[in-house]
Design an enzyme around this catalytic site. Sequence first.
Site, mmCIF file in Angstrom:
data_model
loop_
_atom_site.group_PDB
_atom_site.id
_atom_site.type_symbol
_atom_site.label_atom_id
_atom_site.label_comp_id
_atom_site.label_asym_id
_atom_site.label_seq_id
_atom_site.Cartn_x
_atom_site.Cartn_y
_atom_site.Cartn_z
ATOM 1 N N LYS A 100 -2.193 -8.524 -1.662
ATOM 2 C CA LYS A 100 -3.230 -7.843 -2.451
ATOM 3 C C LYS A 100 -3.796 -6.625 -1.738
ATOM 4 O O LYS A 100 -3.918 -5.542 -2.316
ATOM 5 C CB LYS A 100 -4.381 -8.812 -2.765
ATOM 6 C CG LYS A 100 -4.007 -9.980 -3.644
ATOM 7 C CD LYS A 100 -5.218 -10.835 -3.977
ATOM 8 C CE LYS A 100 -5.741 -11.606 -2.787
ATOM 9 N NZ LYS A 100 -4.825 -12.658 -2.327
ATOM 10 N N THR A 101 -4.175 -6.814 -0.478
ATOM 11 C CA THR A 101 -4.820 -5.717 0.257
ATOM 12 C C THR A 101 -3.887 -4.527 0.396
ATOM 13 O O THR A 101 -4.280 -3.370 0.171
ATOM 14 C CB THR A 101 -5.277 -6.208 1.636
ATOM 15 O OG1 THR A 101 -6.256 -7.232 1.472
ATOM 16 C CG2 THR A 101 -5.876 -5.071 2.452
ATOM 17 N N GLU B 61 -9.191 -5.133 -5.318
ATOM 18 C CA GLU B 61 -8.493 -6.345 -4.922
ATOM 19 C C GLU B 61 -9.155 -7.521 -5.641
ATOM 20 O O GLU B 61 -10.379 -7.668 -5.612
ATOM 21 C CB GLU B 61 -8.583 -6.514 -3.412
ATOM 22 C CG GLU B 61 -7.819 -7.690 -2.862
ATOM 23 C CD GLU B 61 -7.773 -7.700 -1.342
ATOM 24 O OE1 GLU B 61 -7.622 -8.794 -0.778
ATOM 25 O OE2 GLU B 61 -7.881 -6.615 -0.724
#
Length: 476
Positions: A121-122, A165
């Site tokens: 995600k990051t 995110e």
Amino acid sequence: MAPGLPTAMERPHFIGIGGAGMSGIAKILAQRGAKVAGSDARESATAGALRALGATVHIGHAAAHLAADATAVVVSSAIRDDNPELAAARERGVPVVHRSDALAALMDGLRPIAVAGTHGKTTTTSMLAVALDAMGLDPSYAIGGDLDGPGTNARHGGGEIFVAEADESDRSFHKYAPEVAIVLNVELDHHANYASMEEIHESFLTFAGRVRPGGTLVVGADHQGAREFTARLRARTAEDARGPRVITYGEADDADVRVLKVLPQGLTSEVTAVLDGTQHTFTVSVPGRHYAHNAVAALAAGAALGVPAGALAAALASYTGVNRRLQPKGEARGVRVIDSYAHHPTEMTADIEAIRGAAAGGRVLVLFQPHLFSRTRELGAEMGQALALADASVVLDIYPAREDPIPGVTSAVITDAALAAGAEARPESDKPAAAALIAGMAEPGDLVLTMGAGDVTELGATVLERLAARPANRGG
């Protein structure tokens, strides 16, 4: 034009303001003109950055830190009920807002892209933020790690796009209503909140149902859990025309956006993908096939929002990394030290394999710190098997974060599994001793990974110091 302050966020107080998710929201609010305050357990660079934006940051938690004119108290799921500032807010009737609700309010009036998935995600959120900014679109963003270029995890931009995110760990991603969403992969994790894969799938399906009417969901086509999720989603929305348009990406033959090639080039990769019949080739400035796939997910999501795909592909080369995601920390005596946030077996495997490809014949040595007792209890054996992919590893004690110890659950679960898989793995409770041990094992050409979601990241500098201090005739 970006909207102003959400209701009741004129003077917010953040408990745990230095956390990756909390600090991002606080920064955006400060940049929008809010009078931000908060507290954190210890001093940090993040606290300093917040003060530079005009925020008041207290170190330690005390009821007195909550200002008399606070309009809301923002908390994350990690804040315990006995926190004195939370208790004071409740006594005084100050509204308590979860960080996910605060972030959702910041996205109102904008065109959000929400990035979800068990892993990546990051990185994917960061790739989108950097590329869109390089194109002059001035996005707002909230990310779980600091970008290498801008050096921050959040920004209030003047454009219409907001990249966020979306964290599944506590189901907080159910609060968002994105125009475009990404689901990179779906695996069982966060065992304190999810008891089964069935619960994980239901949670991601709820997230998919939050996509705005006419919006798009971008989903990985190569990951088994993501494919199962896509099948469930299509079955559920077959009779509902309001469901999101689904676009899959990956190397699978049936992927809508097809990854044709990932060519490793040291600590970078060249990726070629086909989107809407057009082939795009661009550079990804981090190693590993999984990072190349993250970039293609970002490309597909941006295109779904109407961003020109060719320009976005070129702009993705602007991404130079995010803190703790295979971040080079330095080199001494011919040994490179790289920091990895990986803490789930799938992430650990992907990062070790990526570094193996960049090692050019050198060994891969891992200094690993398990994260959470619950995760170690459920996945410790798989963590040990992942470490078996390295040439040798040193394993620290479990980093507890928000959890209390679980009887019988220690790092031995991991080292025992690694040894059973034929690996060279050693336990070491003392952090300086562990850094000295891994440095003593390294030879010129080797790569050392400090790996885990806890404070193992601080040991990279110690490893480099140990390497630099040893005799020049030994190891370079």
